[in-house]
Design a protein around this motif. Structure first.
Motif, PDB file in Angstrom:
ATOM      1  N   GLU A 285      36.356  36.406  46.360  1.00  8.65           N
ATOM      2  CA  GLU A 285      35.382  37.492  46.562  1.00  8.65           C
ATOM      3  C   GLU A 285      35.879  38.520  47.572  1.00  8.65           C
ATOM      4  N   ASN A 286      36.761  38.097  48.474  1.00  5.35           N
ATOM      5  CA  ASN A 286      37.246  38.993  49.520  1.00  5.35           C
ATOM      6  C   ASN A 286      38.694  39.454  49.303  1.00  5.35           C
ATOM      7  N   GLY A 287      39.242  39.136  48.136  1.00  8.86           N
ATOM      8  CA  GLY A 287      40.635  39.478  47.876  1.00  8.86           C
ATOM      9  C   GLY A 287      40.829  40.897  47.385  1.00  8.86           C
ATOM     10  N   THR A 288      41.976  41.487  47.729  1.00  7.20           N
ATOM     11  CA  THR A 288      42.345  42.791  47.182  1.00  7.20           C
ATOM     12  C   THR A 288      42.938  42.595  45.805  1.00  7.20           C
ATOM     13  N   ALA A 289      43.166  43.698  45.116  1.00  4.71           N
ATOM     14  CA  ALA A 289      43.746  43.629  43.774  1.00  4.71           C
ATOM     15  C   ALA A 289      45.105  42.935  43.807  1.00  4.71           C
ATOM     16  N   VAL A 290      45.919  43.290  44.773  1.00  2.00           N
ATOM     17  CA  VAL A 290      47.266  42.709  44.869  1.00  2.00           C
ATOM     18  C   VAL A 290      47.189  41.229  45.241  1.00  2.00           C
ATOM     19  N   GLU A 291      46.287  40.879  46.155  1.00  2.06           N
ATOM     20  CA  GLU A 291      46.162  39.475  46.564  1.00  2.06           C
ATOM     21  C   GLU A 291      45.719  38.601  45.398  1.00  2.06           C
ATOM     22  N   LEU A 292      44.735  39.058  44.637  1.00  2.00           N
ATOM     23  CA  LEU A 292      44.256  38.261  43.494  1.00  2.00           C
ATOM     24  C   LEU A 292      45.303  38.202  42.393  1.00  2.00           C
ATOM     25  N   HIS A 293      46.023  39.302  42.191  1.00  2.00           N
ATOM     26  CA  HIS A 293      47.093  39.289  41.183  1.00  2.00           C
ATOM     27  C   HIS A 293      48.146  38.251  41.577  1.00  2.00           C
ATOM     28  N   GLY A 294      48.507  38.220  42.864  1.00  2.00           N
ATOM     29  CA  GLY A 294      49.489  37.242  43.328  1.00  2.00           C
ATOM     30  C   GLY A 294      48.995  35.823  43.196  1.00  2.00           C
ATOM     31  N   TYR A 295      47.708  35.608  43.448  1.00  2.00           N
ATOM     32  CA  TYR A 295      47.146  34.267  43.320  1.00  2.00           C
ATOM     33  C   TYR A 295      47.148  33.816  41.864  1.00  2.00           C
ATOM     34  N   GLY A 296      46.824  34.748  40.960  1.00  2.00           N
ATOM     35  CA  GLY A 296      46.874  34.403  39.540  1.00  2.00           C
ATOM     36  C   GLY A 296      48.279  34.026  39.107  1.00  2.00           C
ATOM     37  N   ARG A 297      49.285  34.767  39.584  1.00  2.00           N
ATOM     38  CA  ARG A 297      50.678  34.444  39.244  1.00  2.00           C
ATOM     39  C   ARG A 297      51.059  33.071  39.809  1.00  2.00           C
ATOM     40  N   GLN A 298      50.542  32.774  40.997  1.00  2.00           N
ATOM     41  CA  GLN A 298      50.824  31.467  41.588  1.00  2.00           C
ATOM     42  C   GLN A 298      50.247  30.341  40.732  1.00  2.00           C
ATOM     43  N   LEU A 299      49.019  30.533  40.217  1.00  2.00           N
ATOM     44  CA  LEU A 299      48.407  29.520  39.358  1.00  2.00           C
ATOM     45  C   LEU A 299      49.206  29.321  38.080  1.00  2.00           C
ATOM     46  N   LEU A 300      49.754  30.420  37.540  1.00  2.00           N
ATOM     47  CA  LEU A 300      50.614  30.295  36.359  1.00  2.00           C
ATOM     48  C   LEU A 300      51.856  29.468  36.679  1.00  2.00           C
ATOM     49  N   SER A 301      52.440  29.720  37.852  1.00  2.00           N
ATOM     50  CA  SER A 301      53.618  28.947  38.258  1.00  2.00           C
ATOM     51  C   SER A 301      53.284  27.477  38.439  1.00  2.00           C
ATOM     52  N   ASP A 302      52.036  27.200  38.839  1.00  2.00           N
ATOM     53  CA  ASP A 302      51.588  25.817  39.029  1.00  2.00           C
ATOM     54  C   ASP A 302      51.116  25.174  37.717  1.00  2.00           C
ATOM     55  N   LYS A 303      51.387  25.854  36.606  1.00  6.98           N
ATOM     56  CA  LYS A 303      51.007  25.337  35.275  1.00  6.98           C
ATOM     57  C   LYS A 303      49.492  25.190  35.141  1.00  6.98           C
ATOM     58  N   GLU A 307      42.938  28.431  34.782  1.00  5.86           N
ATOM     59  CA  GLU A 307      42.452  28.859  36.089  1.00  5.86           C
ATOM     60  C   GLU A 307      42.984  30.256  36.428  1.00  5.86           C
ATOM     61  N   ALA A 308      44.237  30.513  36.043  1.00  4.32           N
ATOM     62  CA  ALA A 308      44.827  31.831  36.293  1.00  4.32           C
ATOM     63  C   ALA A 308      44.084  32.905  35.516  1.00  4.32           C
ATOM     64  N   MET A 309      43.708  32.607  34.273  1.00  6.17           N
ATOM     65  CA  MET A 309      43.010  33.577  33.435  1.00  6.17           C
ATOM     66  C   MET A 309      41.676  33.964  34.070  1.00  6.17           C
ATOM     67  N   VAL A 310      40.992  32.999  34.665  1.00  6.53           N
ATOM     68  CA  VAL A 310      39.719  33.281  35.328  1.00  6.53           C
ATOM     69  C   VAL A 310      39.928  34.264  36.481  1.00  6.53           C
ATOM     70  N   VAL A 311      40.980  34.063  37.245  1.00  5.50           N
ATOM     71  CA  VAL A 311      41.274  34.943  38.387  1.00  5.50           C
ATOM     72  C   VAL A 311      41.640  36.340  37.906  1.00  5.50           C
ATOM     73  N   PHE A 312      42.482  36.424  36.869  1.00  5.29           N
ATOM     74  CA  PHE A 312      42.884  37.737  36.342  1.00  5.29           C
ATOM     75  C   PHE A 312      41.665  38.507  35.814  1.00  5.29           C
ATOM     76  N   GLU A 313      40.771  37.791  35.128  1.00  6.49           N
ATOM     77  CA  GLU A 313      39.563  38.450  34.606  1.00  6.49           C
ATOM     78  C   GLU A 313      38.668  38.923  35.750  1.00  6.49           C
ATOM     79  N   LYS A 314      38.495  38.094  36.762  1.00  4.66           N
ATOM     80  CA  LYS A 314      37.689  38.461  37.919  1.00  4.66           C
ATOM     81  C   LYS A 314      38.271  39.704  38.591  1.00  4.66           C
ATOM     82  N   ASN A 315      39.581  39.740  38.739  1.00  6.39           N
ATOM     83  CA  ASN A 315      40.253  40.873  39.378  1.00  6.39           C
ATOM     84  C   ASN A 315      40.098  42.145  38.543  1.00  6.39           C
ATOM     85  N   HIS A 316      40.237  42.004  37.227  1.00  5.55           N
ATOM     86  CA  HIS A 316      40.124  43.163  36.328  1.00  5.55           C
ATOM     87  C   HIS A 316      38.723  43.746  36.381  1.00  5.55           C
TER      88      HIS A 316
END
Length: 376
Positions: A285-303, A307-316
């Motif tokens: 809820e408090n993340g910037t666009a770049v921070e959430l994008h990075g977190y989504g990429r991290q979730l993808l790396s963690d297989k 969960e990553a899709m949820v973050v990307f949608e929230k950010n979008h």
């Protein structure tokens, strides 16, 4: 006349004393000889500083006459000139060679406490005993005192090196996150040993010391300390206190993606899944666009593509499709195998890209998706 004679003798005596003092001082004057080079070498591993100080003699045409001779004798020897004890080689020339470690280390697997050490070597035909001694102020090993030895460890020299090493040198090789090899090199011999450091423990000790100082009131420093502990899975309870303190408004702390995502990570490592999820919700809820994008990429790396899709949608949704959220949607759909929608958002992202690097990368992604291939 008699009084004049006495005065003359007094003046003459004073002159001779003055002249004698000048001669004595001239005899004790030490000028640089330039025969042995004064050298230092250093290396840092984690927070550990390693420093070597030595005087480097030269081979000077004595190839084949260095080892096992009066230059570097085998074992121990009484050196004379006031020395009456059997002494190992000084591992250099002139003053004692000194090796310093700013934290505890191990030498070839044997522990050695942080400190400064006079370094000596008992050389034998097929092995060498490395000696770390408390006396760092000696003139070589002339007055070596075995009772001041802190550590003795054996290593094997490497003989018949192809290249001649004219000046004795200490070199560092094969550095990793936790180890480095130090090698004495002279003539055609190498005498190596391995220094190992518990970088996790030494870094944690350093952080804890820093956090007990004024830095312990600085929210960004508290966040970084807590994040390091989370990443290294150590000191979790204290790290949780640090990150909570970092958000204390009385210290100027604020709620941020960084602080709550770190808190979530710490709670998850403690097995507190529910609390971790709650903290991560606040972080998002408090993340910037770049921070959430990075977190989504991290979730993808963690297989964790769902969960990553949820973050990307929230950010979008939160950023109303602004850059780089369409890139995130492309990555998210690609992660769950929906290449059609991944292509759609790739084309939208291309329109928004303002630099050539991102444009070129997106063009390559579009080309690959149009061929029905998932992104790497």
């Amino acid at each position: 006349m008699k009084q004049s004679s006495i005065h003359f003798r007094v003046v003459l005596s004073m002159f001779l004393l003055f002249l004698g003092a000048l001669v004595l001082n001239a005899q004790s004057l030490q000028l640089p000889q330039g025969q042995n080079f004064s050298c230092t070498a250093s290396r840092k591993i984690g927070i550990t500083d390693i420093h070597v100080k030595w005087n480097a003699p030269g081979v000077k045409g004595r190839e084949g006459k260095i080892w096992g001779t009066d230059i570097v004798y085998y074992g121990y020897s009484v050196l004379g000139f006031g020395s009456e004890v059997k002494s190992p080689w000084r591992a250099g020339a002139d003053e004692s060679t000194v090796i310093s470690f700013s934290t505890d280390v191990s030498i070839n697997g044997k522990p050695l406490a942080a400190g400064n050490y006079g370094f000596f070597i008992a050389v034998y035909p097929d092995s060498c005993v490395l000696i770390f001694n408390k006396n760092v102020d000696g003139w070589g090993s002339y007055f070596y005192r075995e009772n001041l030895d802190v550590l003795k460890v054996t290593t094997r020299q490497q003989k018949n090196q192809p290249a001649l090493q004219e000046r004795l040198a200490y070199n560092f090789y094969n550095q990793t996150d936790n180890t480095v090899d130090i090698t004495l090199e002279w003539e055609r011999w190498k005498i190596p040993f391995t220094v190992a450091i518990d970088t996790k423990t030494t870094t944690l000790n350093y952080i804890q010391n820093q956090m007990s100082s004024g830095i312990g009131f600085d929210p960004p420093s508290l966040e970084r300390a807590a994040e390091w502990c989370a990443d290294n899975n150590v000191n979790l309870d204290q790290a949780l206190q640090w990150v909570n303190t970092a958000m204390d408004p009385n210290l100027g702390g604020v709620i941020s993606f960084k602080s709550y995502s770190t808190k979530s990570k710490l709670l998850a490592k403690q097995g507190k899944t529910k609390e971790a999820d709650e903290a991560m919700t606040i972080a998002i809820e408090n993340g910037t666009a770049v921070e959430l994008h990075g977190y989504g990429r991290q979730l993808l790396s963690d297989k964790k593509p769902k969960e990553a899709m949820v973050v990307f949608e929230k950010n979008h949704q939160k950023q109303q499709g602004k850059w780089p959220t369409n890139v995130g949607m492309m990555r998210g759909y690609n992660g769950i195998g929906d290449l059609k929608n991944a292509l759609k958002y790739a084309k939208l992202a291309l329109i928004q890209a303002t630099d050539e690097v991102n444009k070129n990368n997106l063009k390559k992604s579009i080309e690959r998706l149009e061929q029905g291939k998932s992104l790497e």
